[in-house]
Design a protein around this motif. Structure first.
Motif, PDB file in Angstrom:
ATOM      1  N   GLU A  17     135.835  -6.901  43.912  1.00 58.27           N
ATOM      2  CA  GLU A  17     137.068  -6.120  43.886  1.00 58.27           C
ATOM      3  C   GLU A  17     137.621  -5.939  45.293  1.00 58.27           C
ATOM      4  O   GLU A  17     138.837  -5.988  45.502  1.00 58.27           O
ATOM      5  N   PHE A 164     135.857   0.227  39.530  1.00 58.57           N
ATOM      6  CA  PHE A 164     136.866   1.283  39.513  1.00 58.57           C
ATOM      7  C   PHE A 164     136.785   2.203  40.726  1.00 58.57           C
ATOM      8  O   PHE A 164     137.817   2.708  41.183  1.00 58.57           O
ATOM      9  N   ARG A 167     138.512   0.117  43.350  1.00 55.29           N
ATOM     10  CA  ARG A 167     139.949  -0.005  43.063  1.00 55.29           C
ATOM     11  C   ARG A 167     140.688   1.273  43.409  1.00 55.29           C
ATOM     12  O   ARG A 167     141.801   1.234  43.961  1.00 55.29           O
ATOM     13  N   ALA A 168     140.108   2.419  43.095  1.00 52.28           N
ATOM     14  CA  ALA A 168     140.754   3.691  43.429  1.00 52.28           C
ATOM     15  C   ALA A 168     140.908   3.822  44.939  1.00 52.28           C
ATOM     16  O   ALA A 168     141.954   4.267  45.437  1.00 52.28           O
ATOM     17  N   THR A 171     143.874   1.554  46.026  1.00 58.10           N
ATOM     18  CA  THR A 171     145.206   2.046  45.671  1.00 58.10           C
ATOM     19  C   THR A 171     145.628   3.183  46.593  1.00 58.10           C
ATOM     20  O   THR A 171     146.776   3.234  47.044  1.00 58.10           O
ATOM     21  N   ARG A 235     145.828   0.331  37.819  1.00 56.51           N
ATOM     22  CA  ARG A 235     145.404   0.554  39.198  1.00 56.51           C
ATOM     23  C   ARG A 235     145.807   1.926  39.731  1.00 56.51           C
ATOM     24  O   ARG A 235     145.662   2.184  40.930  1.00 56.51           O
ATOM     25  N   CYS A 240     141.944   4.923  37.096  1.00 49.85           N
ATOM     26  CA  CYS A 240     140.619   4.598  37.626  1.00 49.85           C
ATOM     27  C   CYS A 240     139.619   5.711  37.333  1.00 49.85           C
ATOM     28  O   CYS A 240     138.469   5.445  36.941  1.00 49.85           O
ATOM     29  N   GLU A 243     138.346   6.034  33.816  1.00 52.89           N
ATOM     30  CA  GLU A 243     137.264   5.081  33.584  1.00 52.89           C
ATOM     31  C   GLU A 243     135.961   5.549  34.231  1.00 52.89           C
ATOM     32  O   GLU A 243     134.888   5.459  33.632  1.00 52.89           O
TER      33      GLU A 243
END
Length: 309
Positions: A17, A164, A167-168, A171, A235, A240, A243
């Protein structure tokens, strides 16, 4: 599940990721540098600021041009979070636990590494938009294969948890790009700001979602609202953490009380928070606090599940 296996699966997905996110940051960074002009150093170093690597880059002695910045973040051997190092680390983590992933997952990630090696030249590899798209596509392909082939047990949950959390973090970092050099009042500045916000949305695959949601010109407050609070955007910070909280509820509960508490607290702020409150605090301050909390959560997950005890 052994902590060693859980750790390899978690970091396999985080590194993959992270490679995709780095490609996204470099893609939007190239767009913003082009928009600002090749002589604008602030635009050139923006990807370094986002990724907290400005000091590391300065140590290389390279001039802060868009090309050198992109080459450092994509192919820098000394930079642990460069695309090439992230993909290598992801492959090594997958190789260490081949028995816990499907053969299709291993073949995909190994093939990604082989293709990447073939792209590398004497001074690195490509740093153009097509290369960044390739990195994103390989990450998407791995996630699709994972979803389609692996059992929904603990290995799957640790892979998703790493994805996740990473990804958080990305972002929140990439949203900070939109704060750079806003406030120009003339028409040219307004147009530049429009393209800058468009680039930010494209970097998180959210341009179409913005148009579907607001059906209006791109506005900085609405961009922040979408990327922070929208539960339907894959996203967004809210999505995120929906999840993350769900995944933690499916893992062994006893060792992870602190991780679950932190995640629930962060999700509650995203579920019930208001954009006006974010701007009253300051968007930069809100994002910085979120990033610190996300790091604390990652440390709590590591202590609960990934440490050798």
């Amino acid at each position: 599940m052994l902590a060693r296996v859980a750790s390899h699966l978690y970091w396999l997905s985080r590194y993959l990721e992270r490679a995709e996110n780095m490609a996204r940051i470099l893609d939007v960074g190239a767009s913003l540098a082009l928009l600002s002009g090749q002589g604008d150093e602030r635009a050139a170093i923006e990807p370094l600021v986002i990724t907290d690597t400005l000091e590391s880059f300065h140590k290389t002695g390279q001039p802060p041009t868009p090309e050198q910045v992109a080459r450092f973040l994509a192919w820098g051997a000394s930079h642990p979070s460069s695309i090439v190092n992230c993909l290598e680390a992801s492959r090594e983590n997958a190789r260490a636990v081949r028995g816990s992933v499907t053969s299709e997952m291993w073949e995909n990630i190994n093939d990604t590494w082989l293709q990447l090696s073939s792209k590398r030249g004497p001074v690195g590899g490509p740093i153009d938009a097509s290369f960044f798209e390739w990195v994103k596509e390989r990450s998407h392909l791995f996630r699709g294969i994972t979803f389609a082939t692996i059992r929904r047990d603990q290995p799957y949950q640790f892979i998703r948890l790493g994805t996740f959390l990473e990804r958080a973090d990305n972002t929140a970092r990439i949203l900070s790009v939109k704060q750079a050099r806003q406030g120009v009042a003339d028409d040219e500045g307004d147009l530049a700001d429009h393209y800058r916000l468009s680039a930010v949305l494209r970097s998180v695959s959210a341009l179409e979602a913005y148009r579907d949601t607001y059906r209006d010109v791109i506005d900085s407050r609405r961009v922040a609202e979408l990327l922070i609070f929208d539960p339907t955007l894959p996203r967004s910070l809210r999505s995120c953490f929906d999840e993350v909280v769900s995944i933690l509820s499916q893992l062994p509960q006893a060792p992870a009380r602190e991780a679950r508490r932190l995640a629930a607290h962060m999700l509650a702020n995203l579920e019930h928070g208001l954009l006006d409150d974010v701007y009253a605090e300051g968007l930069d301050e809100f994002l910085e606090r979120f990033l610190i909390d996300n790091i604390r959560l990652g440390n709590a997950v590591h202590s609960a599940y990934l440490e050798m005890k």
